[in-house]
Design an enzyme around this catalytic site. Structure first.
Site, mmCIF file in Angstrom:
data_model
loop_
_atom_site.group_PDB
_atom_site.id
_atom_site.type_symbol
_atom_site.label_atom_id
_atom_site.label_comp_id
_atom_site.label_asym_id
_atom_site.label_seq_id
_atom_site.Cartn_x
_atom_site.Cartn_y
_atom_site.Cartn_z
ATOM 1 N N CYS A 84 11.654 28.078 26.973
ATOM 2 C CA CYS A 84 12.011 26.599 26.820
ATOM 3 C C CYS A 84 13.145 26.470 25.626
ATOM 4 O O CYS A 84 14.042 27.289 25.260
ATOM 5 C CB CYS A 84 10.773 25.820 26.418
ATOM 6 S SG CYS A 84 10.196 26.460 24.772
ATOM 7 N N THR A 86 13.400 26.226 22.415
ATOM 8 C CA THR A 86 13.291 26.914 21.334
ATOM 9 C C THR A 86 12.511 28.147 21.713
ATOM 10 O O THR A 86 12.411 29.356 20.702
ATOM 11 C CB THR A 86 12.391 26.153 20.082
ATOM 12 O OG1 THR A 86 11.208 25.931 20.579
ATOM 13 C CG2 THR A 86 13.583 25.162 19.684
ATOM 14 N N HIS A 127 -1.993 50.574 15.821
ATOM 15 C CA HIS A 127 -1.514 49.093 16.541
ATOM 16 C C HIS A 127 -2.827 48.730 17.581
ATOM 17 O O HIS A 127 -3.016 47.719 17.202
ATOM 18 C CB HIS A 127 -0.195 49.219 16.920
ATOM 19 C CG HIS A 127 0.923 49.638 15.832
ATOM 20 N ND1 HIS A 127 0.950 49.009 14.844
ATOM 21 C CD2 HIS A 127 1.631 50.577 16.007
ATOM 22 C CE1 HIS A 127 2.047 49.508 14.137
ATOM 23 N NE2 HIS A 127 2.525 50.702 14.647
HETATM 24 C C1 RB5 Z 1 12.176 19.758 25.214
HETATM 25 O O1 RB5 Z 1 13.160 19.011 24.916
HETATM 26 C C2 RB5 Z 1 11.864 21.000 24.141
HETATM 27 O O2 RB5 Z 1 10.938 20.164 23.381
HETATM 28 C C3 RB5 Z 1 11.113 22.269 24.861
HETATM 29 O O3 RB5 Z 1 12.263 22.687 25.536
HETATM 30 C C4 RB5 Z 1 10.854 23.124 23.630
HETATM 31 O O4 RB5 Z 1 11.790 23.314 22.733
HETATM 32 C C5 RB5 Z 1 9.427 22.943 23.028
HETATM 33 O O5 RB5 Z 1 8.907 23.864 22.107
#
Ligand code: RB5
Length: 157
Positions: free
Chosen positions: A72, A74, A140
């Site tokens: 996604c 981040t 681990h």
């Molecule tokens: C989408 O705008 C963004 O919030 C998503 O891709 C992600 O970074 C969420 O954690």
């Protein structure tokens, strides 16, 4: 090895690069979306990352695939979603070292990457390292067993 992969609009471009890479290496990939649908502005249509994170994490949790990759913007949202599923150990990694350690020490079965924060070449390098690094076991494994115990007790609260 069977790998499930998923992303939202923030991770679509990187996910497509990862799919091309893994296809070229002969890795079996199940692409669970989102696809290349575009909004009117020419950008990928906005979708909700939990929908795609859940698809991949469910397949990993059920043992339908060996592991998963989620992208996604981040990587944060995808990792939060994926770690809600029993038996899933999703690791948000940012470089080769964290990708390698997430396999060696944490036996991570989902790699989460931020398509807006990690450069393409670094990300593709991470994928190769992550898929080829074995779990070390030993001390681990004891720690992972504790995580499994925590998961079982927290589900019954
Ligand atoms: C989408 O705008 C963004 O919030 C998503 O891709 C992600 O970074 C969420 O954690």
């Amino acid at each position: 090895m069977k790998v499930a992969i998923g992303c939202d609009h923030g991770g679509l471009e990187l996910k497509e690069g990862i799919v091309v890479l893994l296809n070229s290496q002969g890795t079996e990939i199940i692409d669970m979306g989102t696809g290349d649908c575009c909004s009117e502005a020419g950008r990928p249509a906005s979708v909700d990352y939990p929908d795609y994170g859940a698809k991949v994490a469910k397949a990993v949790s059920a043992g339908e695939v060996d592991c998963g990759i989620l992208v996604c913007g981040t990587g944060i949202g995808m990792s939060i979603v994926a770690n809600k599923f029993p038996g899933v150990r999703a690791a948000l990694c940012h470089d080769a070292f964290t990708a390698k350690m997430s396999r060696m020490h944490n036996d991570a079965n989902i790699l989460a990457i931020g398509g807006r924060v990690t450069g393409r070449e670094v990300a593709l390098d991470m994928v190769g390292i992550w898929l080829s690094t074995p779990f070390e076991g030993g001390r681990h494994q004891r720690r992972l067993d504790k995580i499994s115990d925590i998961e079982k007790t927290s589900l019954s609260v």
